[in-house]
Design an enzyme around this catalytic site. Structure first.
Site, PDB file in Angstrom:
ATOM      1  N   LYS A 113       7.242 -21.887  -5.818  1.00  0.00           N
ATOM      2  CA  LYS A 113       7.182 -20.999  -4.661  1.00  0.00           C
ATOM      3  C   LYS A 113       6.209 -21.489  -3.588  1.00  0.00           C
ATOM      4  CE  LYS A 113       9.429 -18.158  -4.227  1.00  0.00           C
ATOM      5  NZ  LYS A 113      10.810 -17.626  -4.030  1.00  0.00           N
ATOM      6  N   ASP A 114       5.399 -22.494  -3.880  1.00  0.00           N
ATOM      7  CA  ASP A 114       4.543 -23.057  -2.822  1.00  0.00           C
ATOM      8  C   ASP A 114       5.394 -23.552  -1.660  1.00  0.00           C
ATOM      9  OD1 ASP A 114       2.457 -22.597  -4.521  1.00  0.00           O
ATOM     10  OD2 ASP A 114       1.801 -24.688  -4.681  1.00  0.00           O
TER      11      ASP A 114
END
Ligand code: PMP
Length: 345
Positions: A61-62
């Protein structure tokens, strides 16, 4: 066709030429593609896992968090000192909070209280304002995603990341994860397999790979308790059972998932996912989260369906560290009616 956006590309290309990363942002992406040796041998296929747990904020999700933040900045929605609000199962909030720290914003995170204590505690340690809320269905106005949207509206200087329906999410994967997989495999990829939460990872990569080669088979993996397996195979959103996995499965087709190619779908039971992550720990030395068990078990099933000689790519979304008190705790597992796998002698 999805428009390509810069996402982390500028910082990443600088990193490649100089060997130096431009802060947290420059360290996002360019993750290794790890051959899962035992499962590759078992299936006579190449089973490859994109090591997203090696991102600086610890998860896949970065990339989405960075893509969303950069687009909000470009559109002038986010000003210095502003607040980013998001409803999240944890990992997007963790990525956003790192990025907010790095770029001078505040993070306000709404998270269901069913998520692991490790993720909730980490968000607080990183400095996010965290609101835990009861887990209620999307149709309920107090659902964590809908609540986060209302909080953003009511908070001056705030933007709502809106990861489920903000297409900046899948654009980040279309412009980074997809091209990386294509390059790392030298274009020799036969199948792409991933579970979806927002759908950003699955759809962004699937759209990119299909453009390179329409023969790439795109396979949606799904846990029990989610409606997407039935949507993909029978065209109707129906769920069955429940799952202990976090961050994946959905009761609706998000904007990020909408229009993504789906050639096949695999539903994986929790016990099979659990067996898979313990195998990865014992056979490969990889300590990974529950959604990885769904992904890798579905990749193995895809290898069986396609037959020997194929290259199958999936995602290693986050680390087992985020679930030590759950997936790696025999008492917790027993309470959920699951067996902690026993290490072979
Ligand atoms: N695995 C984990 C652990 C996650 O947190 C998420 C994101 N919710 C996913 C998989 C799915 O990623 P996406 O939102 O891109 O579908």
């Amino acid at each position: 066709m999805v428009a390509s956006t810069p996402a982390s590309s500028t910082a990443s290309s600088q990193a490649r030429t100089t060997g130096i990363t431009a802060g947290f942002v420059g360290a996002v992406g360019n993750t290794p593609l790890i051959r899962l040796n035992a499962l590759s041998a078992l299936t006579d296929c190449e089973i490859l896992g994109k090591a997203e747990f090696m991102n600086p904020g610890g998860s896949v999700k970065d990339r989405a968090a960075l893509g969303i933040l950069l687009e909000a900045e470009e559109q002038g929605l986010l000003k210095p000192g502003g607040t980013v609000v998001e409803g999240t199962a944890g990992n997007t909030g963790i990525g956003l909070t790192h990025l907010c720290n790095a770029r001078g914003y505040k993070a306000l995170i709404v998270i269901p209280d069913t998520q692991s204590a490790e993720k909730i505690g980490l968000l607080r340690s990183l400095g996010a304002e965290v609101r835990t809320v009861p887990a209620v269905p999307y149709r309920d106005p107090n659902n964590y995603v809908r609540l986060s949207g209302r909080i953003a509206e009511e908070t001056p200087g705030a933007v709502w990341a809106n990861q489920f329906d903000n297409l900046a999410n899948r654009r980040a994967h279309y412009s980074s994860t997809g091209p990386e997989i294509w390059q790392q495999t030298g274009g020799r990829v036969d199948a792409w397999v991933a579970a979806t939460g927002t759908g950003g990872t699955y759809a962004g990569v699937a759209l990119y790979l299909k453009e390179q080669n329409p023969a790439v088979r795109c396979v949606l993996a799904d846990p029990h308790g989610s409606s997407l397996y039935s949507w993909a195979t029978a065209g109707s959103l129906v769920s069955e059972g429940s799952s202990i996995t976090e961050g994946i499965g959905n009761s609706r087709v998000t904007a990020n998932l909408d229009g993504a190619p789906v050639d096949d779908a695999v539903r994986v039971a929790d016990q099979a996912a659990l067996d898979t992550i313990y195998d990865l720990l014992w056979q490969e030395g990889l300590f990974l989260g529950g959604s990885v068990g769904i992904n890798v078990a579905a990749a193995v099933e895809t290898a069986r369906r396609m037959g020997p000689g194929h290259t199958i790519v999936t995602v290693l979304c986050d680390s087992g560290d985020r679930y030590r008190s759950r997936l790696y705790d025999g008492v917790w597992l027993a309470e959920k009616g699951l067996h902690q796998p026993v290490r072979p002698a």
